[in-house]
Scaffold this active site. Sequence first.
Site, PDB file in Angstrom:
ATOM      1  N   ASP A 184      -1.136 -40.856  39.584  1.00 34.65           N
ATOM      2  CA  ASP A 184      -1.120 -40.309  38.204  1.00 34.65           C
ATOM      3  C   ASP A 184      -2.584 -40.280  37.649  1.00 34.65           C
ATOM      4  O   ASP A 184      -3.183 -41.228  37.578  1.00 34.65           O
ATOM      5  CB  ASP A 184      -0.200 -41.331  37.259  1.00 34.65           C
ATOM      6  CG  ASP A 184      -0.229 -40.919  35.863  1.00 34.65           C
ATOM      7  OD1 ASP A 184      -1.091 -40.207  35.540  1.00 34.65           O
ATOM      8  OD2 ASP A 184       0.788 -41.269  35.360  1.00 34.65           O
ATOM      9  N   HIS A 185      -2.923 -38.919  37.904  1.00 34.29           N
ATOM     10  CA  HIS A 185      -4.347 -38.750  37.741  1.00 34.29           C
ATOM     11  C   HIS A 185      -5.022 -39.222  36.154  1.00 34.29           C
ATOM     12  O   HIS A 185      -6.119 -39.383  36.187  1.00 34.29           O
ATOM     13  CB  HIS A 185      -4.864 -37.293  38.079  1.00 34.29           C
ATOM     14  CG  HIS A 185      -4.515 -36.375  36.883  1.00 34.29           C
ATOM     15  ND1 HIS A 185      -3.110 -35.817  37.026  1.00 34.29           N
ATOM     16  CD2 HIS A 185      -5.025 -36.038  35.826  1.00 34.29           C
ATOM     17  CE1 HIS A 185      -2.938 -35.022  35.935  1.00 34.29           C
ATOM     18  NE2 HIS A 185      -4.184 -34.867  35.261  1.00 34.29           N
ATOM     19  N   HIS A 247       2.350 -39.898  32.563  1.00 30.58           N
ATOM     20  CA  HIS A 247       0.835 -40.293  32.045  1.00 30.58           C
ATOM     21  C   HIS A 247       1.078 -40.886  30.576  1.00 30.58           C
ATOM     22  O   HIS A 247       0.534 -42.175  30.525  1.00 30.58           O
ATOM     23  CB  HIS A 247       0.171 -38.988  31.624  1.00 30.58           C
ATOM     24  CG  HIS A 247      -0.007 -37.784  32.970  1.00 30.58           C
ATOM     25  ND1 HIS A 247      -0.001 -38.112  34.037  1.00 30.58           N
ATOM     26  CD2 HIS A 247       0.447 -36.580  32.844  1.00 30.58           C
ATOM     27  CE1 HIS A 247      -0.070 -37.474  34.706  1.00 30.58           C
ATOM     28  NE2 HIS A 247       0.279 -36.104  34.209  1.00 30.58           N
TER      29      HIS A 247
HETATM   30  N1  LIG Z   1      -2.204 -27.987  40.169  1.00 29.46           N
HETATM   31  C1  LIG Z   1      -2.602 -29.054  39.297  1.00 29.46           C
HETATM   32  O1  LIG Z   1      -3.200 -29.142  38.295  1.00 29.46           O
HETATM   33  C2  LIG Z   1      -1.525 -30.231  39.666  1.00 29.46           C
HETATM   34  C3  LIG Z   1      -1.594 -31.188  38.801  1.00 29.46           C
HETATM   35  C4  LIG Z   1      -0.762 -32.398  38.871  1.00 29.46           C
HETATM   36  C5  LIG Z   1       0.121 -32.354  40.268  1.00 29.46           C
HETATM   37  N2  LIG Z   1       0.330 -31.210  40.873  1.00 29.46           N
HETATM   38  C6  LIG Z   1       1.220 -31.200  42.216  1.00 29.46           C
HETATM   39  O2  LIG Z   1       0.586 -30.777  43.231  1.00 29.46           O
HETATM   40  C7  LIG Z   1       1.469 -30.443  44.215  1.00 29.46           C
HETATM   41  C8  LIG Z   1       0.791 -28.998  44.406  1.00 29.46           C
HETATM   42  O3  LIG Z   1       0.470 -28.390  43.221  1.00 29.46           O
HETATM   43  P1  LIG Z   1      -0.516 -27.044  43.475  1.00 29.46           P
HETATM   44  O4  LIG Z   1      -0.836 -26.474  42.051  1.00 29.46           O
HETATM   45  O5  LIG Z   1      -1.454 -26.965  44.386  1.00 29.46           O
HETATM   46  O6  LIG Z   1       0.850 -25.897  43.797  1.00 29.46           O
HETATM   47  P2  LIG Z   1       0.678 -24.621  44.629  1.00 29.46           P
HETATM   48  O7  LIG Z   1      -0.443 -23.958  44.455  1.00 29.46           O
HETATM   49  O8  LIG Z   1       1.880 -23.898  44.385  1.00 29.46           O
HETATM   50  O9  LIG Z   1       0.546 -25.074  46.220  1.00 29.46           O
HETATM   51  C9  LIG Z   1       1.519 -25.604  47.018  1.00 29.46           C
HETATM   52  C10 LIG Z   1       1.405 -25.847  48.383  1.00 29.46           C
HETATM   53  O10 LIG Z   1       2.302 -26.346  49.039  1.00 29.46           O
HETATM   54  C11 LIG Z   1       2.443 -25.552  50.255  1.00 29.46           C
HETATM   55  N3  LIG Z   1       3.712 -25.345  50.956  1.00 29.46           N
HETATM   56  C12 LIG Z   1       4.188 -25.871  51.885  1.00 29.46           C
HETATM   57  N4  LIG Z   1       5.496 -25.724  52.001  1.00 29.46           N
HETATM   58  C13 LIG Z   1       5.870 -25.087  51.147  1.00 29.46           C
HETATM   59  C14 LIG Z   1       7.267 -24.715  50.691  1.00 29.46           C
HETATM   60  N5  LIG Z   1       8.155 -24.875  51.534  1.00 29.46           N
HETATM   61  N6  LIG Z   1       7.508 -23.935  49.535  1.00 29.46           N
HETATM   62  C15 LIG Z   1       6.425 -23.727  48.834  1.00 29.46           C
HETATM   63  N7  LIG Z   1       5.097 -24.278  49.188  1.00 29.46           N
HETATM   64  C16 LIG Z   1       4.818 -24.847  50.031  1.00 29.46           C
HETATM   65  C17 LIG Z   1       1.994 -23.900  49.787  1.00 29.46           C
HETATM   66  O11 LIG Z   1       1.118 -23.403  50.798  1.00 29.46           O
HETATM   67  P3  LIG Z   1       1.964 -22.393  51.957  1.00 29.46           P
HETATM   68  O12 LIG Z   1       2.817 -21.545  51.176  1.00 29.46           O
HETATM   69  O13 LIG Z   1       0.634 -21.887  52.700  1.00 29.46           O
HETATM   70  O14 LIG Z   1       2.728 -23.408  52.941  1.00 29.46           O
HETATM   71  C18 LIG Z   1       0.803 -24.502  48.945  1.00 29.46           C
HETATM   72  O15 LIG Z   1      -0.420 -24.731  49.682  1.00 29.46           O
HETATM   73  C19 LIG Z   1       2.694 -30.320  43.213  1.00 29.46           C
HETATM   74  O16 LIG Z   1       3.759 -31.013  43.731  1.00 29.46           O
HETATM   75  C20 LIG Z   1       2.336 -29.928  41.781  1.00 29.46           C
HETATM   76  O17 LIG Z   1       3.389 -30.594  41.023  1.00 29.46           O
HETATM   77  C21 LIG Z   1      -0.654 -30.286  40.675  1.00 29.46           C
END
Ligand SMILES: NC(=O)c1ccc[n+]([C@@H]2O[C@H](COP(=O)([O-])OP(=O)(O)OC[C@H]3O[C@@H](n4cnc5c(N)ncnc54)[C@H](OP(=O)(O)O)[C@@H]3O)[C@@H](O)[C@H]2O)c1
Length: 504
Positions: A184-185, A247
């Site tokens: 939980d950042h 949070h």
């Molecule tokens: N961004 C933020 O600020 C933030 C903050 C808190 C929490 N989070 C959490 O962190 C996680 C990642 O967030 P993100 O913002 O980096 O999301 P994102 O940009 O949508 O990235 C998701 C990643 O998962 C990969 N992936 C692997 N298998 C997948 C599948 N079956 N379907 C879709 N994607 C797949 C995607 O890459 P490929 O398509 O190359 O496989 C991509 O690298 C999420 O659970 C999100 O809730 C994000």
Amino acid sequence: MKKIDNCKIIIFGASGDLTKRKLIPALFDLYCQGELPKEFSILGVSRTEYSDEEFRKHVDEGVKKYSERKENDPKLLEKFIKNIYYLAIDTAKADDYAKVKDKMSEISKESQKDNYIYYLSTPPKLYSFIAESLQKQGMTEQNDQTGWRRMIIEKPFGYDLDSAKKLNQELFNFLKESQIYRIDHYLGKETVQNIMVFRFANSIFEPLWNQKYIERIEITSSESIGVEDRGGYYDGSGALRDMIQNHMLQILGMITMEPPSVFEANAIRNETLKVFQSLRQMNKEDVDKMVIRGQYTESKVKGEKLKGYREEKDVAAESKTETFVALKLFIDNWRWGGTPIYIRSGKRLPTRVTEVVITFKNTPHNLFKNSAVNQLIMRIQPHEGLLLKFGMKNPGAGFDVKAESMDFHYDEIKEYVPTAYERLLLDCMMGDQTLYTRHDAVEACWTFVQPIIDAWKENPEIKVYGYPAGTWGPMEADNLIEGEDLTWHYPCKNLTNDDSYCEL
Ligand SMILES: NC(=O)c1ccc[n+]([C@@H]2O[C@H](COP(=O)([O-])OP(=O)(O)OC[C@H]3O[C@@H](n4cnc5c(N)ncnc54)[C@H](OP(=O)(O)O)[C@@H]3O)[C@@H](O)[C@H]2O)c1
């Protein structure tokens, strides 16, 4: 803490936004401070095809844009980047995880014993599948010969109480609680950790920190932006799941917990758990009275037209998803019995701010014709700091009371303040779970939130109030505050969308 000399970080979801914007920049910032182990490497894993070189170029851009240390010697970045590798696999195919094992053997050719952190930054539906697939490859087993294996799991942890329980159960088939780091950042933020130090390193406030002396507690977390390009995700989530369940309740835990007997992960987590277990459960009538949900509507701020939530990309035209929640709750325990606690969070509010406001009770007898409110404001972001409001004599004739304040700002400290992801990644390397959420705490928070989710689902007559984008949410949220003419503490001097009015 004793530094470790070896750690390999394997990021699943490496082509995603979080890896580029937060994770790799945080690791680089740790590298610049000499905080990473002598022997470290990072392996990015996802489906997108990249070579090692292409991936390095991709994350290099992220570091240059988002690192706190981007001004550093470019040679340092070149050296850091050389420790980064990439592997494209079909993350939904169990057999493909053999390739992760092979690639790690290639990377670690000289190490006898390797410590691994698996960072799951993928869609949540893959969390337990990745753990299972790694276990099938023998990659979750840890002993003196292999080194340790830990897994960091991004939010959201579950969609509701049942799915959170199920995810915990599934993960326990492959990992022990001591290997699971639910991130939980917010807990990685210096100012959130300071809540504990402020409370337990000083003797001034703790005697007053209870229902006898505190009138109410407010926690506000607002964002000025809307859902941006995350409409698809957000429409299935909403402010209650996205902000309150995790949070906001974690901050509440730190504000209201009992002092732990020792400053150690389980002792602290035991105390926050007790708070979550003491949250008074709501029934349908309570939800109607004590929880206000809202959704931003189209408006114009400083001449700029802001879209309504339902006009955002990937949001359903009839969506009832809340972009704002305000709620009143009670902690039924000895310390807090009867003290109202108010929490609100929303998107497209006038400014981005997270703060806790503690309002103390008035003096038992009022000697002067006017009085001042005693408030302690803990600003978590931005302009991090503390502010104490009290009454002073107005100079001159008579005994008029004038409101004054004392404040402290973090930016007065010249030391570098690590980002949340830096702190949490380092803690995981050190094996310190204090700032990570334990399975029972996650479930206790969902237990509190679940009746609200159910009431909204089962009773469509519970209103979703509209509020013009750029305002502090529906007016009905003010009516939650007990007491005549009382409103929320408004962090900005006026209600326009202008961060400069948001000084502490
Ligand atoms: N961004 C933020 O600020 C933030 C903050 C808190 C929490 N989070 C959490 O962190 C996680 C990642 O967030 P993100 O913002 O980096 O999301 P994102 O940009 O949508 O990235 C998701 C990643 O998962 C990969 N992936 C692997 N298998 C997948 C599948 N079956 N379907 C879709 N994607 C797949 C995607 O890459 P490929 O398509 O190359 O496989 C991509 O690298 C999420 O659970 C999100 O809730 C994000």
